[in-house]
Design a protein around this motif. Sequence first.
Motif, PDB file in Angstrom:
ATOM      1  N   TYR A   1     194.070  18.031  30.385  1.00  0.00           N
ATOM      2  CA  TYR A   1     192.495  18.126  30.002  1.00  0.00           C
ATOM      3  C   TYR A   1     192.092  19.332  30.743  1.00  0.00           C
ATOM      4  O   TYR A   1     192.461  19.631  31.735  1.00  0.00           O
TER       5      TYR A   1
ATOM      6  N   PHE B   1     189.761  17.318  25.623  1.00  0.00           N
ATOM      7  CA  PHE B   1     191.272  16.679  25.650  1.00  0.00           C
ATOM      8  C   PHE B   1     191.414  18.742  25.022  1.00  0.00           C
ATOM      9  O   PHE B   1     191.076  19.298  24.799  1.00  0.00           O
TER      10      PHE B   1
ATOM     11  N   LEU C   1     188.314  10.386  20.953  1.00  0.00           N
ATOM     12  CA  LEU C   1     189.035  11.440  20.840  1.00  0.00           C
ATOM     13  C   LEU C   1     189.826  11.825  19.534  1.00  0.00           C
ATOM     14  O   LEU C   1     190.148  12.562  19.168  1.00  0.00           O
TER      15      LEU C   1
END
Length: 508
Positions: free
Chosen positions: A16, A21, A57
């Motif tokens: 990260y 991410f 994500l």
Amino acid sequence: MWKTFYIKPNEIGILYHRSDFKKILSPGTYTYFGRHWNLKTYDLNQAEAKIENLELLLVTHSAELSDKLLIVRTNFNQTALVRYGQNWISIAPNQLRAFWRGFIEVESHIFNLDESLELPAEFVEQVRGITLNGLKKFQVTEYEIGLLYVQNNFVRPLEQGEYAFWVVNKDVAVRTLSRIVPNPDFPLEDVLIEKHPEFVQTYCQIVQLESNQVAIIRYLGKVISILPPTSRKLFWQGVEVEIIDISSEAKLPPNLVAELLAGSKEVLLLSHNSLHIREVPSQHLGLLYINQEFQAQLQPGTHAWWVFGRSFQTEVFDLRLQSIEVSGQDILSKDKVPLRLNLTAGFRIQDALRAKNGLSNVSDFLYKELQFALRAAVGEKTLDALLEDKGVIDQSVAEYIRAKTADYGIEVDSVGVKDIILPGEIKTILSKVVEAEKAAQANVVRRREETAATRSMLNTAKVMEDNPVALRLKELEVLERIAEKIDHIQVNGSLDSILTELIQINRQ
């Protein structure tokens, strides 16, 4: 400013920058410039990847995540099984779970609960012995049939085998019934009969009776059930059903009586609530009443009737000679002497039907009538008359009771007074009277004997006076008596001189 990260061989990392991410890193050493880099590592020995913000994500980096992760997503009507290595876990509806690929073999299987709650057989075998949330397992043995219920509604029967069902949003139960018991307790029989005829036709035999029918159910030749009229019951296939029409004849034939009453205790217990049974011993007679009306006389033996739709009453009478005691009756004689008497009577029932129809209780009737007869007979006689001839009481009572019982089919065989008990003072007086009478009789006898003895002596003297030889014999008899009382006798001279001297002594 450089930051170095080391990822162990059994780990994987997610890189990260700040909170964004960037990528997934395999085992190794990595160096990045800047202080806002951050690495989060995961132990690959733990197959499930518990990643924060996984849902977000997957929206932004689906391709990269899917390459490294096995994503398992279930809808509201779905469940899943995930295998990693030799382990299994279950996933409930509306879940999103992720598992690392590559390090440990991992696979997933999605199941649609709308199509079936049952876990396919190949998976049941694989998860044997493993406890999984939301999955309920059942075992049906070779001698059982399982009944599958979902939300308390019957679904289908289950043959021998292992089964597993998802119970995440519905209640699932399996009720097992033994196949070696021909009449198990089927749950909600009427529902099975009405709603599931295919199950009944395949596995069961239904017995349904009308109002004038009873049924005897046998299995392997043994009675296992007796069904009353208008009943309905399920049995496993293979039982024998005998339906009997009881509209015209309720009595059981001898062969059926023997089967139901002389068999095992279990069969006798089944018969208890369905039959009216009466045993008539030898030398007895039974009377049968149906719905309060006389029907027939019953000969010795065992008799049985179906009780349904009728009321039965049977009574057995002993035809042998019986006795009845009337004891402790306190009665005044004609001359006001209180007496206590005990009487016994023998009787025999000749006509049981007349006795039953005329009397509520034969023994009570005889007892009271014998009481009345005894009081009447004693009250008409004085004490002396009673003591002089007790048979007069027997005769009087017998005549009275025979006249009373003639109309009821009862024969009185004998009547007799056993005891007449007098009061103490009367006994004393009678004892003195008897003693005086016996004393007077003894005096008379004694005088009579003395007179006879004197007369005999006189006759003997006359014989001796006329016959010297007889006198001599008498003398010898006297001498013999004397000798019996003397231990030692010395004789001097002849026996003749001794006798002569004795005679002279007697004459002096």
